[in-house]
Design an enzyme around this catalytic site. Structure first.
Site, PDB file in Angstrom:
ATOM      1  N   GLU A 194      28.520  -5.868 -18.290  1.00  0.00           N
ATOM      2  CA  GLU A 194      28.657  -6.001 -19.746  1.00  0.00           C
ATOM      3  C   GLU A 194      27.669  -7.000 -20.350  1.00  0.00           C
ATOM      4  O   GLU A 194      27.634  -7.198 -21.563  1.00  0.00           O
ATOM      5  CB  GLU A 194      30.082  -6.418 -20.090  1.00  0.00           C
ATOM      6  CG  GLU A 194      31.123  -5.296 -19.942  1.00  0.00           C
ATOM      7  CD  GLU A 194      31.452  -5.003 -18.495  1.00  0.00           C
ATOM      8  OE1 GLU A 194      31.469  -5.937 -17.663  1.00  0.00           O
ATOM      9  OE2 GLU A 194      31.680  -3.817 -18.184  1.00  0.00           O
ATOM     10  N   HIS A 231      28.412  -0.399  -5.160  1.00  0.00           N
ATOM     11  CA  HIS A 231      28.689  -0.734  -6.565  1.00  0.00           C
ATOM     12  C   HIS A 231      27.754  -1.842  -7.068  1.00  0.00           C
ATOM     13  O   HIS A 231      27.246  -1.780  -8.182  1.00  0.00           O
ATOM     14  CB  HIS A 231      30.147  -1.174  -6.691  1.00  0.00           C
ATOM     15  CG  HIS A 231      30.635  -1.191  -8.091  1.00  0.00           C
ATOM     16  ND1 HIS A 231      31.534  -2.116  -8.551  1.00  0.00           N
ATOM     17  CD2 HIS A 231      30.345  -0.404  -9.150  1.00  0.00           C
ATOM     18  CE1 HIS A 231      31.792  -1.909  -9.823  1.00  0.00           C
ATOM     19  NE2 HIS A 231      31.069  -0.852 -10.215  1.00  0.00           N
TER      20      HIS A 231
HETATM   21  N1  LIG Z   1      31.819  -6.980  -8.419  1.00  0.00           N
HETATM   22  C1  LIG Z   1      31.284  -7.695  -9.475  1.00  0.00           C
HETATM   23  C2  LIG Z   1      31.398  -7.261 -10.796  1.00  0.00           C
HETATM   24  N2  LIG Z   1      32.042  -6.100 -11.089  1.00  0.00           N
HETATM   25  C3  LIG Z   1      32.496  -5.758 -12.433  1.00  0.00           C
HETATM   26  C4  LIG Z   1      31.384  -5.118 -13.279  1.00  0.00           C
HETATM   27  O1  LIG Z   1      30.397  -6.076 -13.666  1.00  0.00           O
HETATM   28  C5  LIG Z   1      31.980  -4.491 -14.548  1.00  0.00           C
HETATM   29  O2  LIG Z   1      32.635  -5.496 -15.286  1.00  0.00           O
HETATM   30  C6  LIG Z   1      32.960  -3.381 -14.206  1.00  0.00           C
HETATM   31  O3  LIG Z   1      32.292  -2.421 -13.384  1.00  0.00           O
HETATM   32  C7  LIG Z   1      33.485  -2.678 -15.473  1.00  0.00           C
HETATM   33  O4  LIG Z   1      32.414  -2.215 -16.252  1.00  0.00           O
HETATM   34  N3  LIG Z   1      30.841  -7.975 -11.806  1.00  0.00           N
HETATM   35  C8  LIG Z   1      30.173  -9.154 -11.543  1.00  0.00           C
HETATM   36  O5  LIG Z   1      29.669  -9.815 -12.479  1.00  0.00           O
HETATM   37  N4  LIG Z   1      30.062  -9.594 -10.256  1.00  0.00           N
HETATM   38  C9  LIG Z   1      30.588  -8.905  -9.212  1.00  0.00           C
HETATM   39  O6  LIG Z   1      30.458  -9.346  -8.030  1.00  0.00           O
HETATM   40  C1  LIG Z   2      30.109  -5.941  -6.243  1.00  0.00           C
HETATM   41  C2  LIG Z   2      31.225  -5.373  -6.991  1.00  0.00           C
HETATM   42  O1  LIG Z   2      31.018  -4.553  -7.883  1.00  0.00           O
HETATM   43  C3  LIG Z   2      32.655  -5.649  -6.602  1.00  0.00           C
HETATM   44  O2  LIG Z   2      33.459  -4.845  -7.441  1.00  0.00           O
HETATM   45  C4  LIG Z   2      32.936  -5.304  -5.129  1.00  0.00           C
HETATM   46  O3  LIG Z   2      32.596  -3.984  -4.915  1.00  0.00           O
HETATM   47  P1  LIG Z   2      33.063  -3.128  -3.618  1.00  0.00           P
HETATM   48  O4  LIG Z   2      34.120  -2.189  -4.112  1.00  0.00           O
HETATM   49  O5  LIG Z   2      31.762  -2.444  -3.187  1.00  0.00           O
HETATM   50  O6  LIG Z   2      33.571  -4.055  -2.521  1.00  0.00           O
END
Ligand SMILES: Nc1c(NC[C@H](O)[C@H](O)[C@H](O)CO)[nH]c(=O)[nH]c1=O
Ligand SMILES: CC(=O)[C@@H](O)COP(=O)(O)O
Length: 158
Positions: free
Chosen positions: A67, A97
């Site tokens: 975001e 991801h």
């Molecule tokens: N896994 C991490 C995330 N995941 C969340 C995403 O950024 C996002 O908010 C979600 O996919 C909904 O759109 N975010 C981080 O900043 N750091 C991470 O390690």
């Molecule tokens: C790095 C990320 O986005 C966090 O949500 C972990 O992801 P994962 O589902 O690959 O373990």
């Protein structure tokens, strides 16, 4: 050159522009707050130490690094914001991801910067693990927030 060979908190301040009248937005992702809060503090401190007034720094949080592009755009489009610093930490998980987030944020922030013709700084850590994040958030490799802040200031001289 990796951060292992270039401390993120060591930089020249020669030739920095006068930023006493410049306004900065710092957008902070709420994932990995034990890291992002340290990055924010580093960015804030570096701005102040190099001439930015506290009243000219605005902070906003977003849920995650994905975001940051939208949050940065909200502030980049404001006439009274001169530069945006995006702060986040995306730690590699079990799936791909993190790759999708990292690429989306890097491209998204670039798009915002070019669209609004303002510095939008990529202050996002993309480590393989927690230790690499901590090493770059006030650890052995310095603070990515420091680097992001001085980069924002330098770009205002561009
Ligand atoms: N896994 C991490 C995330 N995941 C969340 C995403 O950024 C996002 O908010 C979600 O996919 C909904 O759109 N975010 C981080 O900043 N750091 C991470 O390690
Ligand atoms: C790095 C990320 O986005 C966090 O949500 C972990 O992801 P994962 O589902 O690959 O373990």
């Amino acid at each position: 050159m990796s951060s292992a060979n270039k401390n993120l908190s060591e930089f020249s301040t020669a030739g920095l522009p006068d930023v006493s009248q410049k306004r900065f937005a710092i957008i902070v992702a709420e994932w990995n707050t034990e890291v992002t809060e340290v990055l924010f503090e580093g960015a804030y401190k570096t701005l102040i130490e190099n001439g930015v007034k506290a009243e000219n720094i605005v902070r906003a949080n977003v849920p995650g690094s994905y975001e940051l592009s939208f949050g940065s755009q909200v502030f980049a489009q404001k006439a009274d914001i001169d530069a945006v610093i995006a702060i986040g930490c995306v730690i590699q998980g079990e799936t791909k991801h993190n790759d999708y987030i990292n690429h989306a944020v890097a491209q998204g922030l670039t798009n915002v910067s070019l669209k609004y013709n303002k510095p939008v700084i990529f202050g996002v850590l993309t480590p393989n693990n927690q230790q690499q994040a901590l090493d770059r958030a006030g650890g052995v490799h310095g603070n990515k927030g420091d680097e992001a802040a001085i980069t924002a200031i330098k770009m205002l001289a561009f």
